[in-house]
Design an enzyme around this catalytic site. Sequence first.
Site, PDB file in Angstrom:
ATOM      1  N   LEU A   1      35.610  39.209  35.923  1.00  0.00           N
ATOM      2  CA  LEU A   1      34.726  39.367  34.774  1.00  0.00           C
ATOM      3  C   LEU A   1      35.119  40.545  33.882  1.00  0.00           C
ATOM      4  CD1 LEU A   1      31.291  38.756  36.538  1.00  0.00           C
ATOM      5  CD2 LEU A   1      32.621  37.135  35.198  1.00  0.00           C
ATOM      6  N   ARG A   2      36.176  41.242  34.257  1.00  0.00           N
ATOM      7  CA  ARG A   2      36.574  42.398  33.464  1.00  0.00           C
ATOM      8  C   ARG A   2      36.982  41.981  32.047  1.00  0.00           C
ATOM      9  NH1 ARG A   2      39.645  44.678  37.026  1.00  0.00           N
ATOM     10  NH2 ARG A   2      38.106  46.152  37.796  1.00  0.00           N
ATOM     11  N   GLY A   3      37.534  40.783  31.903  1.00  0.00           N
ATOM     12  CA  GLY A   3      37.935  40.319  30.580  1.00  0.00           C
ATOM     13  C   GLY A   3      36.762  40.183  29.629  1.00  0.00           C
TER      14      GLY A   3
END
Length: 444
Positions: free
Chosen positions: A340-342
């Site tokens: 989910l870092r993107g």
Amino acid sequence: MDIPRRLHHVRGSSQVASMASMASSLAGTPILARPRANKASAGRRALRCNASAVSDKAAADLELGYPFVKIVGQEELKLALTLNVVDSKIGGCLIMGDRGTGKSVAVRALQDLLPEIPVVANDAFNSHPTDPELMGPDALALFRSGKTLEATTMRVPMVEVPLGTTEDRICGTIDIEKALAEGIKAYDAGLLARANRGLLYIDEVNLLDDSLVDVILDSAAGGWNTVEREGISITHPAKFIMIGSGNPEEGELRPQLLDRFGMACNITTIFDKAQRVQLVKNRMAFEEDPEGFAKGCADETNALRAKISAAQKILPSVTMDRDLALKISSVCALVDVDGLRGDIVVTRSAKALVAYEGRTEVTAADIQRVIGPCLSHRLRKDAMDTMDGSFKVMLGFNKIFNGSALKSFADVMEEGIADPAVKAADEAKAAKPVEKKAGAWGGL
């Protein structure tokens, strides 16, 4: 030469043995973090290759950097670096490209744009005067005891990791000179301590030793550096923006390190003749008179610095519509981004761009400008796929933000991106009836 100085140059097993015996003899003595050295002592220690002792001002005075505003082309790179200064939580930038494309020049030029920050005077960890989360062990102990910390200001530090550095220089180790001279276990702060609240730049990052990569990854993930060696046990904050550069022909990065960079830029050689000529003229003028060249663009540099400072003040008030946030997540899911870092980085980058341009509301056009550098390096690798990651991301963006609800990327790739004008002309041509030749068979 006296014994302490001679021991300072010893390398290998003899040094380890002397350090081990010294650690046992110093058991029970207090651990002290060595304060920031003054300019004179920094010069003496620099001769003994003790990089952490050199003050930031002395390092900055060694060479006048090329002005950031005079870099020709490479707009994506300049925007990515600027956005990281506006919002340090974006997570840094990875710059990969051909030789001689100005990667390291652009990063080092960024130092002129960095703002001033409050720090505790003579502190090796760039501690914040009032925030305990950003204090080193010495400043934190004084703060908790109720004492007032002497505050000063300094420019956000930029620390460069040499390719041939060792784990001791990155993490820090015992100060042998102080231990032998005064009998005190003093911690000699490493590069991670100096980079706290600043930038950590790794040139040729794809050639960095794996053991050093593990150390940097651990600190980048948690924001803290823990040192356990030679009788020392110390934990200090290591919150920094990581910037790396390298040539992809020399090797690839480990996926764990690749994911730690918030944005990634692929730099290519400039082929525009006018830009190349302007670049050569700027470089030659800078080499002939660095100070005069820097003074000639001082107004532009100050204006850009003021624009970044204003953007940092606007940033907390920037808003994004929920529908845009949902579309960002849809693009990440469509192109199969791991984790989910993107999603987080795209959102932060879009808001930083809006603040940089003096606005307060994110639009789809803002997301389109930053989504490529934020996601291209997060796609899963396929040895049989030769398509550029940024192109894949833009395909996904085009479909989601244009209202298409395709579920698999295979459908997106099969459909592709078509120019509406060309597509309309082809449809009109296909709809036009074909004239039959005289005597041709008309069918049944």
